[in-house]
Every structure is written in structure tokens, then in C-alpha cells.
Design a protein around this motif. Structure first.
Motif, PDB file in Angstrom:
ATOM      1  N   ARG A   1       0.612  -1.081  -0.048  1.00  0.00           N
ATOM      2  CA  ARG A   1       0.103   0.023  -0.144  1.00  0.00           C
ATOM      3  C   ARG A   1       0.943   1.248   0.065  1.00  0.00           C
ATOM      4  NH1 ARG A   1      -5.660   0.303   1.853  1.00  0.00           N
ATOM      5  NH2 ARG A   1      -5.107  -1.992   2.430  1.00  0.00           N
ATOM      6  N   LEU A   2       1.989   1.174   0.738  1.00  0.00           N
ATOM      7  CA  LEU A   2       2.944   2.374   0.906  1.00  0.00           C
ATOM      8  C   LEU A   2       3.597   2.569  -0.412  1.00  0.00           C
ATOM      9  CD1 LEU A   2       4.159   4.653   2.616  1.00  0.00           C
ATOM     10  CD2 LEU A   2       6.050   2.934   3.337  1.00  0.00           C
ATOM     11  N   MET A   3       3.854   1.477  -1.241  1.00  0.00           N
ATOM     12  CA  MET A   3       4.622   1.825  -2.624  1.00  0.00           C
ATOM     13  C   MET A   3       3.778   1.820  -3.629  1.00  0.00           C
ATOM     14  SD  MET A   3       7.730   1.091  -1.694  1.00  0.00           S
ATOM     15  CE  MET A   3       8.385   1.042  -3.360  1.00  0.00           C
ATOM     16  N   ASP A   4       2.423   1.791  -3.402  1.00  0.00           N
ATOM     17  CA  ASP A   4       1.408   2.279  -4.402  1.00  0.00           C
ATOM     18  C   ASP A   4       1.257   3.539  -4.358  1.00  0.00           C
ATOM     19  OD1 ASP A   4      -0.811   2.699  -6.304  1.00  0.00           O
ATOM     20  OD2 ASP A   4      -2.225   1.516  -5.037  1.00  0.00           O
ATOM     21  N   SER A   5       2.077   4.428  -5.458  1.00  0.00           N
ATOM     22  CA  SER A   5       2.082   5.630  -5.502  1.00  0.00           C
ATOM     23  C   SER A   5       0.735   6.483  -5.654  1.00  0.00           C
ATOM     24  CB  SER A   5       3.154   6.254  -6.644  1.00  0.00           C
ATOM     25  OG  SER A   5       2.517   5.829  -7.837  1.00  0.00           O
ATOM     26  N   ALA A   6      -0.334   5.832  -6.399  1.00  0.00           N
ATOM     27  CA  ALA A   6      -1.690   6.408  -6.515  1.00  0.00           C
ATOM     28  C   ALA A   6      -2.449   6.319  -5.385  1.00  0.00           C
ATOM     29  CB  ALA A   6      -2.354   5.430  -7.513  1.00  0.00           C
TER      30      ALA A   6
ATOM     31  N   PHE B   1      -4.715   9.863  -1.111  1.00  0.00           N
ATOM     32  CA  PHE B   1      -5.249  10.079   0.080  1.00  0.00           C
ATOM     33  C   PHE B   1      -4.226  11.281   0.735  1.00  0.00           C
ATOM     34  CE2 PHE B   1      -7.123   5.838  -0.010  1.00  0.00           C
ATOM     35  CZ  PHE B   1      -8.312   6.455   0.635  1.00  0.00           C
ATOM     36  N   ALA B   2      -3.140  11.525   0.145  1.00  0.00           N
ATOM     37  CA  ALA B   2      -2.330  12.718   0.809  1.00  0.00           C
ATOM     38  C   ALA B   2      -3.132  14.025   0.368  1.00  0.00           C
ATOM     39  CB  ALA B   2      -0.891  12.716   0.333  1.00  0.00           C
ATOM     40  N   GLU B   3      -3.440  14.198  -0.849  1.00  0.00           N
ATOM     41  CA  GLU B   3      -4.095  15.245  -1.531  1.00  0.00           C
ATOM     42  C   GLU B   3      -5.567  15.417  -0.902  1.00  0.00           C
ATOM     43  OE1 GLU B   3      -4.692  18.479  -3.618  1.00  0.00           O
ATOM     44  OE2 GLU B   3      -2.762  17.380  -3.485  1.00  0.00           O
ATOM     45  N   ALA B   4      -6.444  14.396  -0.603  1.00  0.00           N
ATOM     46  CA  ALA B   4      -7.415  14.450   0.208  1.00  0.00           C
ATOM     47  C   ALA B   4      -7.320  15.259   1.734  1.00  0.00           C
ATOM     48  CB  ALA B   4      -8.163  13.051   0.428  1.00  0.00           C
ATOM     49  N   ILE B   5      -6.074  14.655   2.389  1.00  0.00           N
ATOM     50  CA  ILE B   5      -5.900  15.302   3.689  1.00  0.00           C
ATOM     51  C   ILE B   5      -5.379  16.676   3.215  1.00  0.00           C
ATOM     52  CG2 ILE B   5      -4.217  15.269   5.650  1.00  0.00           C
ATOM     53  CD1 ILE B   5      -4.461  12.209   5.306  1.00  0.00           C
TER      54      ILE B   5
ATOM     55  N   TYR C   1      -8.818   5.883   9.685  1.00  0.00           N
ATOM     56  CA  TYR C   1      -8.520   4.279   9.581  1.00  0.00           C
ATOM     57  C   TYR C   1      -7.519   3.818   8.811  1.00  0.00           C
ATOM     58  CZ  TYR C   1     -13.210   4.332  12.086  1.00  0.00           C
ATOM     59  OH  TYR C   1     -14.308   4.297  12.796  1.00  0.00           O
ATOM     60  N   GLY C   2      -6.427   3.420   9.619  1.00  0.00           N
ATOM     61  CA  GLY C   2      -5.308   3.049   8.951  1.00  0.00           C
ATOM     62  C   GLY C   2      -4.069   4.278   8.766  1.00  0.00           C
ATOM     63  N   SER C   3      -3.003   4.168   8.834  1.00  0.00           N
ATOM     64  CA  SER C   3      -1.897   5.128   8.772  1.00  0.00           C
ATOM     65  C   SER C   3      -0.747   5.071   7.621  1.00  0.00           C
ATOM     66  CB  SER C   3      -0.972   5.148  10.155  1.00  0.00           C
ATOM     67  OG  SER C   3      -0.260   3.858  10.158  1.00  0.00           O
ATOM     68  N   THR C   4      -1.175   4.104   6.657  1.00  0.00           N
ATOM     69  CA  THR C   4      -0.300   4.177   5.653  1.00  0.00           C
ATOM     70  C   THR C   4       1.058   4.075   6.117  1.00  0.00           C
ATOM     71  OG1 THR C   4      -1.949   4.948   4.279  1.00  0.00           O
ATOM     72  CG2 THR C   4       0.214   4.676   3.232  1.00  0.00           C
TER      73      THR C   4
ATOM     74  N   LEU D   1     -13.433  15.001  10.418  1.00  0.00           N
ATOM     75  CA  LEU D   1     -13.168  14.295   9.189  1.00  0.00           C
ATOM     76  C   LEU D   1     -12.659  12.922   9.463  1.00  0.00           C
ATOM     77  CD1 LEU D   1     -12.472  14.501   6.154  1.00  0.00           C
ATOM     78  CD2 LEU D   1     -10.163  15.196   6.693  1.00  0.00           C
ATOM     79  N   VAL D   2     -13.536  12.179   8.618  1.00  0.00           N
ATOM     80  CA  VAL D   2     -13.051  10.622   8.977  1.00  0.00           C
ATOM     81  C   VAL D   2     -12.358  10.372   7.497  1.00  0.00           C
ATOM     82  CG1 VAL D   2     -13.666   8.362   9.173  1.00  0.00           C
ATOM     83  CG2 VAL D   2     -14.920  10.192  10.265  1.00  0.00           C
ATOM     84  N   VAL D   3     -11.130   9.680   7.281  1.00  0.00           N
ATOM     85  CA  VAL D   3     -10.503   9.274   6.306  1.00  0.00           C
ATOM     86  C   VAL D   3     -10.128   7.778   6.650  1.00  0.00           C
ATOM     87  CG1 VAL D   3      -8.210   9.467   4.904  1.00  0.00           C
ATOM     88  CG2 VAL D   3      -9.384  11.411   5.852  1.00  0.00           C
ATOM     89  N   ALA D   4     -10.897   6.979   5.577  1.00  0.00           N
ATOM     90  CA  ALA D   4     -10.889   5.459   5.849  1.00  0.00           C
ATOM     91  C   ALA D   4      -9.988   4.795   4.551  1.00  0.00           C
ATOM     92  CB  ALA D   4     -12.297   4.984   5.746  1.00  0.00           C
ATOM     93  N   THR D   5      -8.930   4.261   4.958  1.00  0.00           N
ATOM     94  CA  THR D   5      -8.166   3.572   3.941  1.00  0.00           C
ATOM     95  C   THR D   5      -7.995   2.030   4.287  1.00  0.00           C
ATOM     96  OG1 THR D   5      -5.988   3.514   5.515  1.00  0.00           O
ATOM     97  CG2 THR D   5      -6.498   5.587   4.287  1.00  0.00           C
ATOM     98  N   ASN D   6      -9.096   1.622   5.355  1.00  0.00           N
ATOM     99  CA  ASN D   6      -9.187   0.336   5.573  1.00  0.00           C
ATOM    100  C   ASN D   6      -9.997  -0.505   4.639  1.00  0.00           C
ATOM    101  OD1 ASN D   6     -11.401   1.597   6.619  1.00  0.00           O
ATOM    102  ND2 ASN D   6     -11.765   0.174   8.066  1.00  0.00           N
TER     103      ASN D   6
END
Length: 725
Positions: free
Chosen positions: A272-277, A282-286, A305-308, A554-559
């Protein structure tokens, strides 16, 4: 090839008187080797040279030595060897010339001759370090790595700071290990044999290497402590420094370094960390949504939800969130998120407060030396500022008070030079409290009393100087006592200043930044670090006033995974709504999800005439399988049979009701004939200002959407023959 080393020139003796005609004739006859045997030639030559004056031989040898050195500088190795050989003919035990000729042979790649010369030189002079170094280079040239490693180890033992010898030692050890590995591989039973024990040479080499590393590290540390201000940020603190040992965030940095190991990290999180997309979306969303929270009247609370791998909470802090909650069920990810936040907090605090960070004792000592240099140059203001800065460190890191007393006495002297006796007296009295038996504090007080006109107090202070001095004697104090005997007994006198003012008052100096104490730094960093709380627990077990102290804005879900629901995204959001943890105006990212489906045929053709119907029945399974339809293998075995259609839609917004289990009948529009035995699913989700994210194959990817590298979900079903209408 070893580098050419600069040779120290020698003084050439004055030339002796010219040789007589008879002696020249004797030398010419001796040098004529015709019609002579080898023994006769050598005897005639020895007899002839015995008649040459010693002054003439010394002058010729010195001249040949200088000619050899000049040839070495110009890299004329053959010529240098000839000149050095001429010197050795007169002085065969000159170990330095032997070492120089060995270097010339090394540059000519004649390792055996170089080894003989270097070995002779070190036998003549056992403490000749340069000879040992050239002997090691010659052995290395002869590919005698074991022997060269031993010689280089001896050189490092003799000169631990010799960087060239250390580098050669490392190279020789590496070559020796390679040779030993080759020998072991050639042994058919090497896998069944234990590793050979370390030889005495290897042990000595490792000890010499460690000694060299210690010397070099000590030199680097000393150089680092010699600088301050900006260079302070690049000074490596040791565990002996109190700021390091008592800093809560310094321990956080260590925890981060320990935790940052790909061995412990879950493979899915690394992917997930190596997936640049994924990271960029999510960085742009934050970055887009967090800065808008506080200006709109919201508290600025973010739930992740999740910290990457610890990246997202750091981004949320940078974006200006007042409080960040990170939910991580995996222990490693929770620890890494906590350590990443601590490390980022420490670095950000150092960047903003570089001039106010507490110094180590070594750095304070250097600052004191800089103040003393300014005092000698007559820059009294700068000296006072430097002493003041060092004192802030001495207060907290110098329990014995030695450095603090010295700094106070020195600053007192600077105040006296600036005609500020009140400030000087305050520092002198503070130095007396620090070290009551230090005579310098009483002497500075006596000087200040004299400038203020209190002769009686000055005499009392000088008597204390004599009491604390060795054997009760102090020349400066005795001289001042003699001067005070003849002075008028004035009760109080104001010392005039150069500018005409009188009775100067102590003044605060702000020309140097006021350093923070260790406690103040820890308190400030702790306050920042408290903005982020890591919850090590399940995604769907959050409760208000337990795991969460604030309702998120704000809730950011990556799970989520390739199946969308596999990581508990829906259950986590349902938990927030059932526990009433969401404000109605709260934003949830992603805000919705649309799941697409497509009928496919998974080929089981093995290329051989075997009936596969029995095997195809075994393919049916309710479990989802992860595939990538853009990969070469799946492009070959998966055949699309229908148009994609929307199978499910989910609304994740705060005002939407909890999501309940449901079922749907999928009616595909068939586009190709085949045997439909599976369905492929993928999803797309909006991330607000950051755009749309999707796991669709490249052919079905929406325009301007970011494609995640999660792949698609494939579910087998009972096979059915279909054909296009």
C-alpha cells in the motif's frame, strides 16, 4: 595503484674537492669489467671506492636522492629506481630510501621487488610505519591477502588515525573473505562443516579496525562539538548527554528506527505504501480538506482508519489538524505510527527553535571558549552574550557547578571591563554560592567592590581569597591589599563611566537567543505530540470517552482491500454511526462507493486433449480471489463475456443510515459467446477534492481517476453457456 606520497627534501651536503687524476684513473679501471671475473670486478670496485673521500660519497648520494624524489614527483618510476639504487650502493642500510624505492616498484606493478625493499626497511627500522604500509601494499599486489591484512592491522595498531591503512585493511579483509568463501565452495562438504574459527590475524585485524573507528569517531565528535548555532543541528548527541537521555521524543526517534523494519511490516501495508496512486490520492485528500475545518468553525478533529505506515497522521498534523486519532489493529503499524509522529514532532520543533534548543555540556564548553576569545579581543558585549548562553546549559547539565562557577567569574570580568560593577558583583556572589572554596569568585567580588567604592568589603573579599588559595598565598590578592592600605576609606563611591553617566544598572541582553531548558523542550514537544493519539484496536470497536475523546470532523478510511469490504470499512463506519460518534456535518472520505461487476470465463484449457468438466466443477467457491486483469497471465486465462454493470452502491456520508446486508440479482448484457463461470468485481470511490479512486482494469478506468494497484476480486459461480444476442 598506491598513490604517490610526497617525500620530504633533505639538505644536500657541500661538494668536496675534485678527485685527483690518479684516483679518477683508478676508478675508471675498476669500472671496466672487461676480461674480469665477477669476484675480481667486485674486489677492484670496493678497493677503488675505499680511496674516495667520504665527503664526496655523501654529496653524490644526497644528490641522487633528490634526483630520485624529483623523478617520483614527475612519475618517472624507472628513473627514480636508478637514482635510489645509486644511493643504496653507498648507504645500503638507508631504510627511507629502501621505502621510497619500494613505492617506485609498486607504481611499476613489480610487487615482489617492492616487497623485498619494504621488508628490508622494516627490519632495519621496526618502528618505520610507512615501511609497514608499503609492505602491506606490496603483499596485496602479490595477492597475498592474508599476510597483507596482518601487516595493515599492525599499521592501524601503530597509527589508529591512519585512514589509508584502515581502508587497505578493510579491502584486504574483504578479499581474504572472498578467497576463503571460494575455497569453501570448492569443498563438496562445505555445507556440513561449521564455520572456521577466527585466526589470530583476523582477530587482530578486527581489533585494529575497531580502534581506528573509535579514533575517527572521537575526532568527528570533537569537530561537531566545536560548532554552535546552525551547526548544532548536525551535532550527534551521545547517550551521556542529559538532553538525549531525558528527552521523551529522542526515545521516540529510537523507537522509530527500531520499528522501521520491512521484516516486521505486513506485506499488504508495504504494498500500500509503495502504491504511489494510493499515497498521492489520500495525501491530496488530507491536504485539501483538513485546512478547511477550523476556519469553518469546526474543531479540526481527524479520524484515520489506517496510517499508511505512519505517513497519514504526519500529513494531517502538517495540514493543521488540532487532534488526530489513528486506528490501527496491527501492533507493528500502531507502533510505527506513534514513532513517526514523535520523530516528525521532534524534527519540526528543532527546525522552528534551532537557536533555543538546549546544548550539551561539550557544546557549552566550546561556547565558553568562544566567549573567552571575544573577551581577549575586547568584544565584551559578545563575550557576555556567549557566557550567558553557556550558563543556561550549565544550570541544568552541570550538577557539580564547576563549569557554572567558571562562566560566572568570566562574565563578571567582562562586566568589569564594561564598567558595570553591579552586574559583576552579582555574578561574583553567584559564583561563591556555586563553589564556596573557589578563590576566583571572591577576587572578582573584591574588584567589583573597589569599583563601587566599598574598600572595606573589598578587603574582606581579598582575605577570603587568601583563605581559599593554596598555602594561603595569592600574588594578585596581596598586591591589591597593599594598594587598598593607602586608599582613602570611602564608604560608597560611584565609578564614572566613559559616557558621563553614573551608577550603571544591570541590563538584560537579548543579543543571543535564550536557550530552553530540557523540561521546557519536553513539555513543548509533548504538547505537540499529544495532538495525535494512536488507538491499537479493531476498526469497529470505538467508543466516545474511551478510545475517542472528541467527535471527528473528518473521517479518512483507508481500511479496504481488493474486495472493498475485506478490511472492515463498512463495519467501521456503521460503528461510528451506531455509537453516535459522527457529527451530522462531519465529512467522510471516501464519501461513497460504487461496485462494478462483469461476467467472465476463466479458461482451464491446459493444451492437452483431456476432458476438464470434472475439474471445472471444483472451481466454484464462495471466496473472493484477488486477480489483476491487466497482468499477462490473467489476460490469457480470463475472457470478458459481458458489459460491466453497477452491482452495488454504498453511501458512507455521516447523514446516511448504517449500511445493512443486502442481495441483488445481476443481469448482464452478454457481448461474447462462452462459458460464464465467474464474476469480476471492482469499485470506484470519490475522495472529494482529491478526485476519484478506482481499482478498475485499465480498459474500464474512468477518466481522470486514480487507479489503485489492489487488483480486482474474482468469484466463481456455477458455469453456464452464454452467447451474444
Amino acid at each position: 595503484m598506491p598513490p604517490v606520497q610526497k617525500l620530504a627534501p633533505r639538505t644536500i651536503p657541500e661538494a668536496a674537492a675534485p678527485l685527483s687524476n690518479d684516483l679518477q684513473e683508478v676508478l675508471q679501471d675498476a669500472l671496466d669489467s672487461r676480461h674480469k671475473s665477477g669476484d675480481t670486478y667486485r674486489e677492484d670496485l670496493a678497493d677503488a671506492f675505499a680511496q674516495v673521500p667520504q665527503e664526496t660519497i655523501a654529496h653524490a648520494a644526497a644528490l641522487c636522492r633528490e634526483l630520485g624524489n624529483e623523478a617520483m614527483k614527475k612519475e618517472r618510476w624507472d628513473e627514480a629506481v636508478e637514482h635510489y639504487t645509486s644511493v643504496l650502493a653507498a648507504y645500503p642500510q638507508d631504510y627511507e630510501v629502501l621505502g621510497n624505492r619500494s613505492l617506485a616498484y609498486l607504481n611499476m606493478r613489480e610487487g615482489h621487488k617492492a616487497m623485498l625493499d619494504a621488508a628490508t626497511a622494516v627490519n632495519l627500522k621496526p618502528s618505520y610505519t610507512k615501511g609497514f604500509y608499503r609492505l602491506g601494499c606490496a603483499l596485496e599486489e602479490c595477492k597475498m591477502y592474508k599476510e597483507s591484512a596482518a601487516i595493515f592491522a599492525k599499521v592501524v595498531e601503530m597509527e589508529p588515525s591512519n585512514a589509508e591503512a584502515s581502508g587497505r585493511l578493510f579491502k584486504a579483509r574483504s578479499m581474504l573473505e572472498m578467497v576463503m568463501n571460494v575455497e569453501r565452495v570448492n569443498d563438496p562438504l562445505w555445507m556440513h562443516k561449521p564455520a572456521p574459527p577466527k585466526s589470530e590475524i583476523q582477530t587482530r585485524a578486527e581489533e585494529a579496525q575497531a580502534l581506528n573507528d573509535k579514533q575517527v569517531n572521537a575526532l568527528r565528535e570533537e569537530m561537531g562539538k566545536a560548532s554552535f548555532d546552525f551547526d548544532y543541528l548536525f551535532t550527534h548527541m551521545s547517550v551521556d548527554d542529559k538532553w538525549y537521555s531525558s528527552s521523551m521524543l529522542a526515545k521516540g526517534v529510537n523507537a522509530h528506527l527500531v520499528a522501521h523494519s520491512a521484516v516486521l511490516a505486513p506485506q499488504a501495508e508495504l504494498a500500500r505504501l509503495m502504491d504511489s496512486a494510493h499515497v498521492d490520492a489520500f495525501a491530496e485528500a488530507i491536504r485539501s480538506h483538513v485546512p478547511a475545518l477550523v476556519p469553518n468553525g469546526q474543531a479540526g478533529v481527524v479520524l484515520l482508519y489506517g496510517s499508511t505506515m505512519g505517513l497519514l497522521p504526519v500529513l494531517a498534523m502538517e495540514a493543521g489538524a488540532n487532534k488526530v486519532y489513528v486506528v490501527e489493529p496491527h501492533g507493528f503499524n500502531a507502533k510505527l505510527a506513534h514513532a513517526s509522529v514523535g520523530r516528525h514532532t521532534l524534527l519540526a520543533f528543532e527546525k522552528e527553535n534551532w537557536s533555543r534548543l538546549p546544548m550539551s555540556l561539550g557544546l557549552a564548553e566550546r561556547t565558553k571558549q568562544a566567549g573567552s576569545a571575544a573577551l581577549k579581543l575586547g568584544k565584551y558585549d559578545q563575550a557576555v552574550a556567549l557566557y550567558t548562553e553557556a550558563l543556561q546549559t550549565a544550570d541544568s547539565l552541570d550538577p557539580q557547578g564547576n563549569l557554572k562557577a567558571t562562566l560566572l567569574c568570566n562574565r563578571s570580568l567582562a562586566y568589569l571591563k564594561m564598567q558595570e560593577p553591579e552586574s559583576a558583583l552579582q555574578d561574583a556572589e553567584a559564583a561563591q554560592k556555586c563553589q564556596p572554596e573557589n578563590p576566583k569568585g571572591y577576587y572578582r567580588a573584591a574588584q567589583a567592590h573597589v569599583d563601587l567604592g566599598y574598600n572595606g568589603k573589598a578587603v574582606a573579599a581579598l582575605q577570603q581569597v587568601l583563605r581559599c588559595s593554596k598555602k594561603g598565598k595569592n600574588a594578585d590578592a596581596e598586591r591589591m591589599l597593599e594598594q587598598l592600605k593607602d586608599a582613602p576609606p570611602i564608604a560608597a563611591r560611584q565609578t564614572p563611566r566613559a559616557d558621563g553617566a553614573s551608577k550603571p544598572q544591570p541590563r538584560a541582553r537579548e543579543d543571543r537567543a535564550q536557550r530552553l531548558s530540557v523540561a521546557e523542550v519536553n513539555e513543548a514537544i509533548q504538547a505537540r505530540a499529544d495532538k495525535v493519539k494512536t488507538v491499537h484496536g479493531a476498526f469497529d470497536k470505538l467508543r466516545l470517552h474511551h478510545e475517542l475523546q472528541h467527535k471527528p470532523d473528518l473521517v479518512v478510511a483507508t481500511n479496504f482491500d481488493f474486495s472493498l469490504l475485506g478490511k472492515g470499512l463498512v463495519t467501521a463506519l456503521n460503528n461510528l454511526k451506531s455509537e453516535q460518534l459522527l457529527r451530522r456535518e462531519a465529512m467522510v472520505l471516501p464519501s461513497a462507493a460504487r461496485v462494478w461487476a462483469m461476467a467472465v470465463e476463466v479458461s482451464t484449457d491446459t493444451g492437452v486433449p483431456v476432458h476438464m468438466e470434472a475439474i471445472e466443477r471444483l472451481f466454484w467457491s464462495p471466496a473472493l480471489r484477488q486477480i489483476d486483469m491487466d497482468a499477462a497471465f490473467y489476460r490469457r486465462v480470463v475472457k470478458p463475456l459481458s458489459h460491466p454493470l453497477v452491482a452495488f452502491c454504498f453511501d458512507f456520508r455521516a447523514e446516511a443510515p448504517p449500511i445493512k446486508p443486502s442481495s441483488a440479482t445481476l443481469r448482464f448484457t452478454v457481448t461474447a459467446e462462452g462459458k460464464a463461470n465467474a464474476v469480476v468485481f471492482w469499485f470506484e470511490m470519490p475522495l472529494g477534492a482529491a478526485g476519484v479512486i478506482s481499482t478498475a482494469p485499465a480498459a474500464a478506468l474512468p477518466q481522470n481517476a486514480s487507479r489503485f494497484a489492489l487488483g480486482q476480486a474474482l468469484q466463481f459461480m456455477p458455469p453456464a453457456r452464454v452467447r451474444a444476442k
